[in-house]
Motif scaffolding. Structure first.
Motif, mmCIF file in Angstrom:
data_model
loop_
_atom_site.group_PDB
_atom_site.id
_atom_site.type_symbol
_atom_site.label_atom_id
_atom_site.label_comp_id
_atom_site.label_asym_id
_atom_site.label_seq_id
_atom_site.Cartn_x
_atom_site.Cartn_y
_atom_site.Cartn_z
ATOM 1 N N HIS A 205 0.833 -1.205 0.000
ATOM 2 C CA HIS A 205 0.000 0.000 0.000
ATOM 3 C C HIS A 205 0.867 1.255 0.000
ATOM 4 C CE1 HIS A 205 -3.446 2.601 0.728
ATOM 5 N NE2 HIS A 205 -2.834 3.109 1.808
ATOM 6 N N ARG A 206 1.895 1.244 0.813
ATOM 7 C CA ARG A 206 2.776 2.416 0.866
ATOM 8 C C ARG A 206 3.558 2.555 -0.441
ATOM 9 N NH1 ARG A 206 5.196 2.800 7.047
ATOM 10 N NH2 ARG A 206 3.161 2.814 8.089
ATOM 11 N N ILE A 207 3.980 1.426 -1.022
ATOM 12 C CA ILE A 207 4.686 1.501 -2.304
ATOM 13 C C ILE A 207 3.766 2.074 -3.378
ATOM 14 C CG2 ILE A 207 5.726 0.115 -4.136
ATOM 15 C CD1 ILE A 207 6.809 -1.744 -1.979
ATOM 16 N N ALA B 156 1.697 1.292 -13.837
ATOM 17 C CA ALA B 156 1.593 -0.166 -13.967
ATOM 18 C C ALA B 156 2.173 -0.873 -12.734
ATOM 19 C CB ALA B 156 2.313 -0.621 -15.235
ATOM 20 N N ILE B 157 3.311 -0.356 -12.309
ATOM 21 C CA ILE B 157 3.913 -0.956 -11.112
ATOM 22 C C ILE B 157 3.031 -0.715 -9.907
ATOM 23 C CG2 ILE B 157 5.917 -0.888 -9.599
ATOM 24 C CD1 ILE B 157 7.603 -0.118 -12.030
ATOM 25 N N ALA B 158 2.466 0.480 -9.825
ATOM 26 C CA ALA B 158 1.592 0.803 -8.698
ATOM 27 C C ALA B 158 0.361 -0.086 -8.700
ATOM 28 C CB ALA B 158 1.200 2.276 -8.741
ATOM 29 N N GLN B 159 -0.153 -0.404 -9.911
ATOM 30 C CA GLN B 159 -1.315 -1.282 -9.982
ATOM 31 C C GLN B 159 -0.995 -2.673 -9.426
ATOM 32 O OE1 GLN B 159 -4.449 -0.621 -10.801
ATOM 33 N NE2 GLN B 159 -3.836 1.536 -11.023
ATOM 34 N N VAL B 160 0.217 -3.166 -9.726
ATOM 35 C CA VAL B 160 0.610 -4.477 -9.177
ATOM 36 C C VAL B 160 0.629 -4.440 -7.660
ATOM 37 C CG1 VAL B 160 2.449 -6.181 -9.044
ATOM 38 C CG2 VAL B 160 1.866 -5.131 -11.240
ATOM 39 N N HIS B 161 1.248 -3.437 -7.086
ATOM 40 C CA HIS B 161 1.282 -3.333 -5.618
ATOM 41 C C HIS B 161 -0.108 -3.099 -5.066
ATOM 42 C CE1 HIS B 161 5.601 -3.494 -4.888
ATOM 43 N NE2 HIS B 161 5.761 -2.762 -6.042
ATOM 44 N N GLY B 162 -0.920 -2.360 -5.804
ATOM 45 C CA GLY B 162 -2.281 -2.142 -5.330
ATOM 46 C C GLY B 162 -3.068 -3.433 -5.289
ATOM 47 N N ILE C 92 5.752 -7.891 -11.730
ATOM 48 C CA ILE C 92 6.030 -6.529 -12.207
ATOM 49 C C ILE C 92 6.558 -6.541 -13.648
ATOM 50 C CG2 ILE C 92 7.512 -4.524 -11.848
ATOM 51 C CD1 ILE C 92 7.106 -4.892 -8.870
ATOM 52 N N PRO C 93 7.522 -7.430 -14.019
ATOM 53 C CA PRO C 93 7.939 -7.461 -15.428
ATOM 54 C C PRO C 93 6.788 -7.757 -16.377
ATOM 55 C CG PRO C 93 9.552 -8.564 -14.094
ATOM 56 C CD PRO C 93 8.400 -8.272 -13.200
ATOM 57 N N ILE C 94 5.867 -8.643 -16.031
ATOM 58 C CA ILE C 94 4.736 -8.950 -16.905
ATOM 59 C C ILE C 94 3.807 -7.751 -16.980
ATOM 60 C CG2 ILE C 94 2.724 -10.442 -17.222
ATOM 61 C CD1 ILE C 94 5.396 -11.799 -17.812
ATOM 62 N N ALA C 95 3.589 -7.105 -15.836
ATOM 63 C CA ALA C 95 2.714 -5.918 -15.823
ATOM 64 C C ALA C 95 3.294 -4.808 -16.701
ATOM 65 C CB ALA C 95 2.522 -5.448 -14.393
ATOM 66 N N LEU C 96 4.602 -4.558 -16.621
ATOM 67 C CA LEU C 96 5.245 -3.528 -17.443
ATOM 68 C C LEU C 96 5.181 -3.903 -18.917
ATOM 69 C CD1 LEU C 96 8.384 -2.703 -15.253
ATOM 70 C CD2 LEU C 96 6.347 -1.276 -15.614
ATOM 71 N N THR C 97 5.318 -5.230 -19.214
ATOM 72 C CA THR C 97 5.251 -5.663 -20.608
ATOM 73 C C THR C 97 3.866 -5.407 -21.184
ATOM 74 O OG1 THR C 97 6.930 -7.363 -20.221
ATOM 75 C CG2 THR C 97 5.487 -7.654 -22.127
ATOM 76 N N VAL C 98 2.808 -5.794 -20.456
ATOM 77 C CA VAL C 98 1.443 -5.567 -20.932
ATOM 78 C C VAL C 98 1.163 -4.063 -21.055
ATOM 79 C CG1 VAL C 98 -1.010 -5.911 -20.409
ATOM 80 C CG2 VAL C 98 0.632 -7.767 -20.042
ATOM 81 N N ASN C 99 1.651 -3.285 -20.085
ATOM 82 C CA ASN C 99 1.468 -1.829 -20.123
ATOM 83 C C ASN C 99 2.112 -1.246 -21.383
ATOM 84 O OD1 ASN C 99 0.874 0.872 -18.527
ATOM 85 N ND2 ASN C 99 3.008 1.036 -19.216
ATOM 86 N N GLU C 100 3.297 -1.730 -21.725
ATOM 87 C CA GLU C 100 3.992 -1.214 -22.906
ATOM 88 C C GLU C 100 3.268 -1.609 -24.181
ATOM 89 O OE1 GLU C 100 6.708 1.045 -24.802
ATOM 90 O OE2 GLU C 100 6.457 0.797 -22.640
ATOM 91 N N LEU C 101 2.742 -2.843 -24.250
ATOM 92 C CA LEU C 101 2.025 -3.253 -25.454
ATOM 93 C C LEU C 101 0.752 -2.440 -25.645
ATOM 94 C CD1 LEU C 101 2.426 -7.166 -25.226
ATOM 95 C CD2 LEU C 101 3.665 -5.588 -26.712
ATOM 96 N N LEU C 102 0.020 -2.193 -24.581
ATOM 97 C CA LEU C 102 -1.203 -1.385 -24.676
ATOM 98 C C LEU C 102 -0.868 0.056 -25.038
ATOM 99 C CD1 LEU C 102 -3.241 -2.786 -21.631
ATOM 100 C CD2 LEU C 102 -3.715 -3.138 -24.066
#
Length: 748
Positions: free
Chosen positions: A557-559, A593-599, A649-659
């Motif tokens: 949450h803090r991240i 994208a990273i924040a969404q993963v931590h969220g 996080i790497p998968i989340a960043l990859t999907v974020n970049e493709l979108l």
């Protein structure tokens, strides 16, 4: 009866002048004759008889004449009418016969009958009867037979010297193999046939003494050895006995015996006696040596004879608290304790034990100083065959052993009480058949059966099938490996008794018993009920997990908040610096994208599901660019797929970049994101209306910090693959994930 008269005739003798009476000469002859004489007439009347006749003939014959004699006498004398045929002056043959004498005794006699002429003309004929008692001749004959038999059997030579006749040989009988020992009849100088040349050298002195005794007619008895050419070495015994004949003439008898067998036996006996003496001396030495050895042993040895204690070794003297003189002659019961049936008070040892047989006993003894102690002993009978039976006691002081046994017994009792009261299930198994040898009450609780249904049985008879198989395997493993085997055994709840499920910590170790029966394998099982302990551990574990998850959520949450703050700062900088707005906006998207993963990790527990991550990234990009993105999910059970913490996080960043790329390269077209779930993999597809440059390949894109280079750098090395292709008027980017890049939580 054979005829008693022969045809032989004696010379005629002058007739008696006196026909009426017996002449004085005939009367004197009757009285002087030692033979039995009688004068009879033709009628058998006895005209005269002498004292010898009266002593020899049956009683009553003198008065009644020959007709009164017994029949055997009448046959002996030829009576019963046979005299008439006998010529005058004729003499019948001598007749020997056994007849009845006075007193009814049987006697051997010899009779002669002679017919005499009538004394006067017209007078009757007369017969002279002579009867000789043959007892003396019979005795002499028997003596001669016996002497000859004795000398012939024993190898005896007898020679007699008479002053008038010189040397005469009475007998010279030699058994086979013996030497002739008869006297020679050629003079005093050759009185024996044994010459000096056959006498052994060792016997020459004795032979000379014999010769001197013969010359001087002195009594002597000499043993000497001779060498016979046929029979070899022989021993002789010659005895010289001087005597006087009835007429006062000096005489001497020499008797020689072959005593080879006797002498050999005597010498053999002497040799045996010497050997026995040596053996006795050796036995005494051996006895002394044996007693010296027995004095050095720790076992008390006591020898008891008919009169009491005879000998004790040093250990026995130390046990009894005295010296041999203090106990010698006393019964061994003097050291027995007060028990009436004490083994040392028994008096039947010699009756119940055979030679060499031993009987073991255990009893208490009392020393002279009053000290009491326990011994184990053996009683052995010896010397019975020699006629001097005695008892030998071997006593071993076991007082310390008894004390140790008592201490061990007490320790075992204490250990047994501890085992019974210990909160542990304990069982001792046989290493071969796995039968239970011993157990405590706690093991009954472990097996949920009474002890009588467990003792002597293997686990398969008192445990359910799977649990029995597991326990038997562990027991076999302990025997084979010789190491401790540990297992946690889960016991399900018992629906019959309502016993709840329990957890047991079972430990098994192999024991080896090396007693008198040889090596024997035992197994010791110790099981403790760890149900509450495991429940407490599980509770602590779950609490720790909950606390960790709470801390992780707080951290995530803090991240997330910090990343959102970073994204806000980047957006402000993009507004201040329009020239860097594109790069900054790209970074803002990545941070979001990273924040969404931590969220996502804040609001859920466990691994991140792929579906939730893709959906959250799609919504974040949609909000950031203000463009609608179509999101579809296809395939069975998409919730089965999750991302690891390292790859999320790497998968989340990859999907974020493709979108982001799809939105940038199709400003007016539709952007679609699709999640396809297979049996063991997922495919993420992003499609947009745009075109790839001619000859474009993804491998030509160099790695970098933005765009497709960032995607290539972030993708996991294993379990991930991406393609970028032109499909009509659309560009489709496909990301395929399989283990280990993605986790399959459960199979279809």
């Amino acid at each position: 009866m054979p005829p008693i008269f022969s045809s032989r005739r004696s010379p005629l003798r002058p007739a008696l002048d006196d026909s009426a009476d017996v002449s004085a000469e005939l009367k004197a002859l009757f009285e002087m004759s030692p033979a039995a004489l009688a004068l009879a007439d033709a009628s058998g009347r006895l005209l005269r008889s002498n004292a010898a006749w009266q002593a020899l003939s049956p009683a009553g014959a003198d008065a009644r004449g020959l007709p009164a004699l017994p029949e055997n006498w009448q046959q002996l004398l030829g009576w019963q009418g046979q005299w008439s045929a006998m010529p005058v002056a004729a003499e019948a043959d001598a007749v020997d016969a056994w007849v009845d004498g006075r007193g009814g005794r049987r006697i051997h006699v010899r009779a002669r009958v002679r017919r005499l002429a009538a004394p006067t003309l017209g007078a009757s004929a007369r017969w002279l009867l002579q009867v000789e008692d043959m007892a003396v001749q019979d005795d002499a004959a028997r003596a001669a037979v016996q002497i000859n038999a004795l000398m012939g059997t024993a190898g005896v030579g007898v020679a007699t010297w008479d002053a008038e006749q010189g040397w005469t040989s009475a007998a010279s009988l030699t058994p086979p193999g013996a030497l002739t020992a008869s006297a020679a009849a050629n003079g005093a100088n050759s009185q024996l046939s044994i010459g000096r040349d056959v006498v052994e050298t060792e016997s020459l002195a004795d032979y000379a003494r014999l010769q001197q005794a013969l010359r001087q007619r002195e009594p002597a008895e000499v043993r000497y050895a001779v060498r016979h050419p046929d029979t070899g070495r022989r021993w002789l015994l010659t005895r010289v006995e001087p005597a006087e004949l009835g007429t006062g003439r000096p005489a001497m008898s020499v008797v020689t015996l072959d005593i080879t067998d006797e002498e050999n036996a005597r010498r053999h006996n002497e040799q045996l006696l010497q050997e026995q003496a040596r053996a006795r001396e050796s036995l005494v030495q051996q006895t002394d040596s044996t007693r010296a050895v027995l004095d050095s042993v720790l076992v008390g040895i006591v020898t008891v004879g008919p009169r009491g204690i005879e000998w004790m070794n040093r250990s026995a003297r130390r046990m009894f608290g005295g010296e041999l003189a203090d106990f010698q002659g006393l019964p061994i019961a003097v050291v027995a304790s007060a028990e009436p049936n004490h083994p040392l008070r028994r008096t039947d040892w010699l009756n119940v034990l055979d030679e060499g047989q031993a009987e073991t006993f255990e009893c208490r003894l009392v020393a002279r100083d009053g000290r009491e102690f326990w011994v184990v002993g053996n009683a052995v009978v010896t010397g019975r065959e020699a006629g001097a039976a005695q008892l030998t006691f071997a006593l071993l002081d076991i007082e310390r052993r008894r004390q140790a046994e008592n201490q061990i017994a007490q320790a075992q009792a204490s250990l047994q009480r501890i085992i019974e009261t210990a909160p542990l299930a304990i069982a001792l198994f046989d290493g071969r058949g796995l039968q239970v040898l011993r157990l405590n009450q706690m093991l009954s609780a472990f097996a949920r059966r009474p002890a009588v249904q467990i003792i002597g049985r293997p686990p398969s008879l008192w445990l359910p099938g799977p649990e029995a198989a597991a326990l038997s395997a562990d027991l076999h493993q302990a025997v084979a490996s010789r190491e401790m085997v540990r297992r946690e055994l889960h016991r399900d709840a018992d629906p019959v008794t309502g016993e709840p499920a329990r957890e047991w910590d079972v430990r098994i170790v192999a024991l080896r018993d090396t007693g008198d029966g040889g090596a024997e394998e035992h197994l010791l099982l110790v099981a403790s009920d760890v149900t509450e302990q495991r429940a407490a551990e599980q509770a602590r574990f779950e609490a720790a997990i909950a606390q960790r998850e709470m801390l992780v959520k707080e951290v995530h949450h803090r991240i997330k908040n910090n990343l959102q703050g970073v994204a806000g700062l980047l957006q402000q900088n993009a507004q201040r610096h329009p020239e860097a707005a594109a790069a900054l906006n790209e970074a803002v998207g990545q941070v979001h994208a990273i924040a969404q993963v931590h969220g996502l990790q804040v609001g859920m527990t466990g691994p991140l599901r792929v579906r939730g991550v893709i959906e959250a990234i799609t919504l974040s990009v949609q909000r950031m660019f203000g463009r609608a993105i179509r999101y579809d999910v296809d395939g069975p059970a998409p919730h089965r797929f999750a991302l690891t913490e390292a790859d999320s996080i790497p998968i989340a960043l990859t999907v974020n970049e493709l979108l982001t790329n799809a939105i940038k390269h199709s400003p007016n077209g539709e952007v679609r994101c699709r999640l396809d779930c297979e049996a063991a993999a997922v495919r993420i597809s992003v499609a947009s209306a745009s075109r790839l440059p001619p000859g474009f390949t993804l491998s030509q894109v160099p790695p970098g910090i933005s765009g497709l280079g960032l995607v290539r750098a972030l993708l996991p090395r294993k379990g991930s693959a991406m393609t970028l292709e032109q499909r009509g008027d659309e560009v489709v980017a496909t990301l395929r994930l399989e283990p280990p890049a993605v986790a399959v939580l459960e199979p279809l």
